[in-house]
Scaffold this active site. Structure first.
Site, PDB file in Angstrom:
ATOM      1  N   SER A  68       0.793  -1.230   0.000  1.00 26.68           N
ATOM      2  CA  SER A  68       0.000   0.000   0.000  1.00 26.68           C
ATOM      3  C   SER A  68       0.827   1.283   0.000  1.00 26.68           C
ATOM      4  O   SER A  68       0.293   2.357  -0.281  1.00 26.68           O
ATOM      5  CB  SER A  68      -0.948   0.021   1.204  1.00 26.68           C
ATOM      6  OG  SER A  68      -0.230   0.213   2.406  1.00 26.68           O
ATOM      7  N   LYS A 110       0.681   4.748   6.707  1.00 24.60           N
ATOM      8  CA  LYS A 110      -0.008   5.652   5.784  1.00 24.60           C
ATOM      9  C   LYS A 110       0.628   7.040   5.831  1.00 24.60           C
ATOM     10  O   LYS A 110       1.445   7.344   6.690  1.00 24.60           O
ATOM     11  CB  LYS A 110      -1.500   5.772   6.136  1.00 24.60           C
ATOM     12  CG  LYS A 110      -2.248   4.446   6.187  1.00 24.60           C
ATOM     13  CD  LYS A 110      -2.276   3.725   4.847  1.00 24.60           C
ATOM     14  CE  LYS A 110      -2.905   2.341   4.969  1.00 24.60           C
ATOM     15  NZ  LYS A 110      -2.803   1.560   3.713  1.00 24.60           N
TER      16      LYS A 110
END
Length: 211
Positions: A68, A110
């Site tokens: 990701s 993230k």
């Protein structure tokens, strides 16, 4: 005869003195050895306490799992997370963080895209930020994406303690587009250093946005 006895008496006295010296030397050696090992134990205990404090209160290691955050972070990258900085200031846009998942027991890696009080809008592959400085909105320049678009469509205004996070690999990231904004309490810390692999050891600067 008496002379021999006298000589023997002298010999016994000399031997006794030698034995006494040996005992003193032995006791002195054992005492020094005991002090040496005691110091080693003290050093080991202090080192253990120091490592514990650093490991659980200042810095924490994490391994990257998944894709990701590619192309900036890859599977099995070994990261050192700074857990102390956010105790003295608020998180900033562009910083890569480790957060507790709001929907599971996992931890996610993230990037902070929008900060408290802002409105974020995603449309036509772009991220648009609305705030006091840019009330009409400004497209976020994300050069670290290497031209990748941001999929999805949404408009969200963040609360006073909320952050909007996205993965750098926008097409393969489970992030705030799915689970919504996160709170300050969800943030564990920011990425400080990549320690592995050796040919990619690096620290990380915050991207410069024109916003």
């Amino acid at each position: 005869m008496s002379e021999e006895l006298k000589n023997n008496d002298n010999l016994e006295v000399e031997q006794h003195e030698e034995n006494t010296n040996d005992e003193v030397y032995e006791k002195g050696f054992l005492g020094k050895a005991a002090l040496f090992f005691l110091e080693l134990i003290k050093i080991a205990v202090l080192a253990g306490i120091t490592i514990f404090v650093i490991r659980y209160f200042l810095f924490k290691p994490f391994y990257v799992k998944g894709q990701s955050m590619e192309p900036n972070f890859y599977e099995s990258d070994y990261l050192i997370i700074d857990e102390i900085t956010y105790r003295f200031r608020i998180p900033e846009r562009g910083e890569v963080i480790v957060l507790k998942s709001p929907v599971s027991t996992d931890y996610y890696l993230k990037r902070i895209i929008a900060i408290p009080g802002e409105r974020i809008k995603i449309e036509n592959g772009k991220v648009i930020i609305y705030n006091d400085t840019n009330p009409k909105g400004l497209i976020l320049d994300e050069s670290y994406l290497n031209g990748m678009d941001t999929s999805g469509s949404l408009s969200l205004t963040l609360g006073d303690d909320q952050y909007f996070v996205l993965g750098d690999n926008r097409g393969a990231s489970f992030d705030s587009r799915r689970f919504g904004a996160i709170s300050r309490e969800d943030i564990v810390g920011k990425v400080w250093l990549r320690g592995w692999p050796l040919d990619r050891i690096s620290s990380f600067d915050v991207p410069q946005y024109s916003i």
